[in-house]
Design a protein around this motif. Structure first.
Motif, PDB file in Angstrom:
ATOM      1  N   VAL B  12       0.852  -1.194   0.000  1.00 37.87           N
ATOM      2  CA  VAL B  12       0.000   0.000   0.000  1.00 37.87           C
ATOM      3  C   VAL B  12       0.891   1.248   0.000  1.00 37.87           C
ATOM      4  O   VAL B  12       0.667   2.194  -0.765  1.00 37.87           O
ATOM      5  N   GLU B  14       4.098   1.465  -0.952  1.00 32.66           N
ATOM      6  CA  GLU B  14       4.845   1.567  -2.215  1.00 32.66           C
ATOM      7  C   GLU B  14       3.984   2.186  -3.310  1.00 32.66           C
ATOM      8  O   GLU B  14       4.439   3.040  -4.075  1.00 32.66           O
ATOM      9  N   ALA B  15       2.732   1.731  -3.383  1.00 31.91           N
ATOM     10  CA  ALA B  15       1.853   2.214  -4.456  1.00 31.91           C
ATOM     11  C   ALA B  15       1.535   3.697  -4.257  1.00 31.91           C
ATOM     12  O   ALA B  15       1.491   4.465  -5.224  1.00 31.91           O
ATOM     13  N   ILE B  16       1.327   4.107  -3.015  1.00 35.18           N
ATOM     14  CA  ILE B  16       1.072   5.530  -2.745  1.00 35.18           C
ATOM     15  C   ILE B  16       2.304   6.344  -3.149  1.00 35.18           C
ATOM     16  O   ILE B  16       2.186   7.394  -3.781  1.00 35.18           O
ATOM     17  N   GLU B  17       3.480   5.826  -2.815  1.00 35.77           N
ATOM     18  CA  GLU B  17       4.715   6.530  -3.165  1.00 35.77           C
ATOM     19  C   GLU B  17       4.800   6.734  -4.680  1.00 35.77           C
ATOM     20  O   GLU B  17       5.154   7.809  -5.161  1.00 35.77           O
ATOM     21  N   ARG B  18       4.447   5.701  -5.440  1.00 35.35           N
ATOM     22  CA  ARG B  18       4.526   5.799  -6.903  1.00 35.35           C
ATOM     23  C   ARG B  18       3.597   6.875  -7.438  1.00 35.35           C
ATOM     24  O   ARG B  18       3.986   7.697  -8.266  1.00 35.35           O
ATOM     25  N   THR B  19       2.342   6.862  -6.956  1.00 34.05           N
ATOM     26  CA  THR B  19       1.396   7.846  -7.510  1.00 34.05           C
ATOM     27  C   THR B  19       1.813   9.264  -7.123  1.00 34.05           C
ATOM     28  O   THR B  19       1.653  10.189  -7.913  1.00 34.05           O
ATOM     29  N   PHE B  21       4.892  10.319  -6.563  1.00 36.54           N
ATOM     30  CA  PHE B  21       6.088  10.673  -7.323  1.00 36.54           C
ATOM     31  C   PHE B  21       5.687  11.228  -8.685  1.00 36.54           C
ATOM     32  O   PHE B  21       6.244  12.207  -9.169  1.00 36.54           O
ATOM     33  N   GLN B  22       4.666  10.601  -9.269  1.00 38.03           N
ATOM     34  CA  GLN B  22       4.222  11.013 -10.593  1.00 38.03           C
ATOM     35  C   GLN B  22       3.573  12.391 -10.588  1.00 38.03           C
ATOM     36  O   GLN B  22       3.565  13.088 -11.589  1.00 38.03           O
ATOM     37  N   LEU B  23       3.016  12.768  -9.426  1.00 38.03           N
ATOM     38  CA  LEU B  23       2.263  14.024  -9.382  1.00 38.03           C
ATOM     39  C   LEU B  23       3.155  15.254  -9.258  1.00 38.03           C
ATOM     40  O   LEU B  23       2.675  16.377  -9.344  1.00 38.03           O
ATOM     41  N   ASP B  24       4.444  15.051  -9.043  1.00 38.31           N
ATOM     42  CA  ASP B  24       5.360  16.195  -8.977  1.00 38.31           C
ATOM     43  C   ASP B  24       4.987  17.183  -7.886  1.00 38.31           C
ATOM     44  O   ASP B  24       4.904  18.381  -8.127  1.00 38.31           O
ATOM     45  N   CYS B 104      -9.124   4.339  -1.880  1.00 40.02           N
ATOM     46  CA  CYS B 104      -9.269   5.778  -2.018  1.00 40.02           C
ATOM     47  C   CYS B 104      -8.410   6.196  -3.208  1.00 40.02           C
ATOM     48  O   CYS B 104      -7.246   5.810  -3.298  1.00 40.02           O
ATOM     49  N   SER B 106      -6.029   8.216  -5.767  1.00 41.46           N
ATOM     50  CA  SER B 106      -4.876   9.058  -5.464  1.00 41.46           C
ATOM     51  C   SER B 106      -5.252  10.538  -5.562  1.00 41.46           C
ATOM     52  O   SER B 106      -4.705  11.367  -4.839  1.00 41.46           O
ATOM     53  N   GLU B 107      -6.234  10.867  -6.410  1.00 40.42           N
ATOM     54  CA  GLU B 107      -6.671  12.271  -6.519  1.00 40.42           C
ATOM     55  C   GLU B 107      -7.284  12.743  -5.202  1.00 40.42           C
ATOM     56  O   GLU B 107      -6.976  13.832  -4.717  1.00 40.42           O
TER      57      GLU B 107
END
Lengths: 373, 365
Positions: B12, B14-19, B21-24, B104, B106-107
């Protein structure tokens, strides 16, 4: 659960059966008295005509009584069938209740992987869009190289696409994100499968069941109940044959015992915050039956309540946590329906072990009873 | 802004970290696989937000957030839980400002966390953030609290009866909207109206809230003087609410205007009841600060953001970008009129409301 009793409650049914049996006994007595009278009269030297007259009266009486007995018997049979139906419903009701309690845990089990699968696929979707722009920029460079028209502008555009897409991060994380998504979907699928197997009606006849598989399914379904407070170990003898059981009812007994074990450990470790306990399930062959031992490392059963644990509606759990039906149902399933036995060994502050014994062969009498039911 | 994510399932995190990271985003993020690890992180660095799972082995989310509330009260506490039952939600209510249900998006997660940053722009003083962060409820008017208890004692009481009581009290209304807008109860759209909130939650949940977990404060230990002050504040707030809703007719959502008017002065409740040991100057209750303090609390609790915005700006509507009679201006105007103050004529002209003033004055009950 009360709606299951609306047609006839258990005590009402028992009373009716009692009353019918009493009537039958009374009728039998009347006939016995008449026969006795005929026998004594014939030995006391009455005339043949008188004996004949008496015999005709007796025959008439017997015919009438026989018809009545048949009618009563039919009624008794119906009542008994109803009684069996009510018992089946009671077990089904407790199962529904257990599933209801499990449902919140199952939702939690499913929601966790759904969270990371959903985040990972969001990441993958955006990541792939970035990869495509990188690929297009790279292809433009290749195309230009082929035509000999390559210039610094094209290369700069490709570099920009690479940096915008955060390529090194994508290369490292994208495969992991997809792998974990697959794993998460697998977890969701397996919990749904276990739930399906657990609740699938198995019919009212005993069938040979692989107990290891049945117990594994039940452990999976109840995972959310135990995983915060205990580790679960399952050890089944390699030579364990298929055992004739009512699979559904057997699953329910195992579920009740696992949930009880988890509650016992939860209570003695303040919900797992003082370290996890252990639930071990061991199955072995003992001659003509199998023995399954379910042990917990909880606080044990206090001496004062040991005699009552199998009584219906007896519970030491707080309101809302137990209905006091779990062990009563376990007793009825193992002892009444499988001609097995259930007992427990307990030591205060050390834990409790429930010991189930199930016969490997369905006895002729039990098979007969089943066939007629 | 520094955010700490806590979950016993590393995937959970790791996946939050990825999203993220992408959002800058310009957030500094840390991750902890459990309550004790989270406390260790909090020791090491200054955090603004903690997002925690509830069920975890060892120290669970409730225990962790309780610790965070005691040791780092300025930190915004958000629950992200896969549990779906009401009792879990109620355990979260006690320790968390907001609760999100897994899964939930990521937005949503980003928006909820991002909002706390906006709140800190309004109220930057950490001492005040701590005073607000520690609160799990506000003092209710004793009279309304008793009315509500009586209504709830009656098995036959209707949701309308209960809503009619709750919507007069700023404290109870704020709490009910916090709960109904949490994603464990929400169906997605923001709820600004108490009646809609009571209907959605249902009488059983309201009963549990009021009588079971004590989400409302009966002012049992307060002095007679502060009880009187709270009664007066409640009466004024209700008048501002009614006037705001009338002015909003045909211009803005009247439910949101009513609610914004009702809760615009909760900052005064907070400051007046803040313990002196916190070093908070209680006299500032009457100055602009109370608007920011109130908005900070309502924002932390996840009330609809336009209500929060209106509360924050109801003494300084100029801060609002738009020169029109919007929600903050309506609440500002209603508040001026109820307090017998003349609204600034230049500003009234700017928002094109100067000619309507006599009409608005006539709306005062």
């Amino acid at each position: 659960m009360s709606e299951f009793f609306d047609e006839l409650s258990l005590p009402e049914l028992t009373l009716r059966v009692d009353a019918l049996e009493r009537k039958l006994r009374a009728k039998e007595k009347t006939i016995r008295v008449l026969i006795q009278r005929v026998e004594t009269s014939s030995t006391e030297g009455h005339s043949a005509f008188w004996v004949l007259e008496q015999n005709i009266a007796l025959e008439k009486m017997v015919a009438k009584r026989t018809a009545e007995i048949n009618a009563q018997n039919e009624k008794l049979g119906q009542t008994l069938a109803q009684l069996r139906g009510t018992q089946a419903k009671l077990i089904q009701a407790q199962k529904l209740e257990a599933i209801g309690q499990l449902a919140a845990g199952i939702a939690h089990e499913v929601n966790t992987p759904t969270q990371y699968v959903s985040d990972n696929t969001t990441f993958a979707q955006k990541g792939v869009a970035g990869l495509i722009t990188v690929l297009q920029a790279a292809m433009a460079v290749v195309q230009a190289a082929r035509e000999g028209t390559i210039d610094s502008e094209l290369i700069a555009a490709a570099d920009a696409a690479v940096s915008k897409a955060k390529l090194p991060y994508l290369v490292k994380q994208l495969p992991r994100a997809l792998e974990q998504s697959r794993e998460g979907l697998g977890r969701i699928a397996s919990i749904v499968q276990a739930m399906k197997e657990f609740s699938h009606p198995s019919g009212s006849e005993k069938k040979p069941v692989n107990l290891r598989e049945a117990i594994e399914t039940t452990i999976a379904v109840a995972r959310n109940e135990w995983k915060y407070v205990a580790e679960v170990e399952l050890e089944m003898a390699a030579d364990m044959p298929l055992v004739p059981v009512l699979r559904n009812e057997f699953n329910q007994v195992i579920l009740n015992l696992i949930v009880n074990a988890a509650h016992a450990i939860g209570e003695s470790t303040a919900g797992g915050s003082q370290g996890k306990g252990k639930i071990s399930i061991v199955g072995q062959m003992l001659g003509d039956h199998v023995e399954i031992r379910i042990s917990d490392t909880g606080a044990g059963i206090p001496e004062s309540v040991r005699a009552k644990v199998f009584e219906p509606f007896f519970t030491t759990k707080e309101v809302g946590k137990g209905t006091g039906q779990g062990l009563a149902i376990a007793y009825s399933v193992i002892v009444d329906k499988h001609q097995g036995s259930i007992a427990f060994e307990t030591e205060v502050d050390r834990g409790t072990t429930f010991v189930l014994c199930l016969p490997l062969v369905v006895s002729a009498a039990a098979a007969q009873a089943e066939a007629t039911s | 802004m520094r955010v700490l994510f806590v979950d016993d399932e590393p995937r959970v995190l790791e996946a939050i970290e990825r999203t993220l990271f992408q959002l800058d985003l310009d957030w500094e993020v840390s991750f902890a696989e459990g309550g004790s690890a989270a406390l260790a992180e909090l020791e090491k660095a200054h955090f603004d937000v903690v997002v925690s799972d509830m069920r975890m082995p060892g120290m669970d989310g409730a225990a962790l957030l309780g610790e965070v509330c005691a040791k780092y009260p300025h930190v915004a506490r958000i629950v992200l839980s896969g549990q779906t039952d009401e009792s879990a939600a109620f355990r979260a209510v006690k320790v968390a400002h907001q609760f999100l249900a897994k899964p939930c998006s990521s937005e949503t997660l980003q928006q909820v966390i991002g909002r706390t940053q906006e709140l800190r722009n309004w109220l930057s003083e950490e001492r005040l953030q701590a005073v607000v962060g520690r609160l799990d409820r506000l003092p209710s008017t004793p009279r309304l609290f008793i009315d509500l208890s009586r209504a709830l004692d009656d098995e036959m009481a209707s949701a309308d009866t209960v809503a009619a009581i709750v919507r007069q009290d700023p404290a109870m209304s704020s709490k009910v909207l916090q709960i109904v807008n949490s994603s464990l109860f929400s169906s997605g759209s923001a709820v600004s109206d108490v009646r809609a909130a009571v209907l959605r939650l249902g009488m059983k949940t309201i009963r549990n809230l009021a009588l079971g977990i004590g989400a409302f404060d009966s002012l049992g230990k307060s002095t007679a003087q502060s009880k009187v002050a709270i009664e007066e504040l409640q009466k004024r707030s209700l008048a501002v609410a009614q006037l705001s809703s009338r002015i909003a007719q045909g211009r803005e959502d009247t439910d949101a205007a009513f609610m914004a008017g009702l809760v615009c002065d909760v900052g005064q409740l907070i400051l007046a009841n803040a313990p002196n040991t916190d070093g908070v100057d209680n006299s500032r209750a009457d100055t602009v600060t109370h608007a920011e303090v109130g908005a900070f609390l309502l924002g932390l609790w996840g009330l609809p953001f336009r209500i929060v915005e209106a509360v924050a700006n109801h003494h300084a509507p100029l801060r609002n970008a738009h020169d029109r009679l919007g929600l903050p201006q309506i609440v500002w105007l209603a508040s001026c009129l109820v307090h017998g103050e003349e609204p600034n004529p230049d500003y009234m002209k700017r928002i094109g409301a100067d000619e309507l003033l006599p009409q608005f004055k006539g709306m005062i009950a």
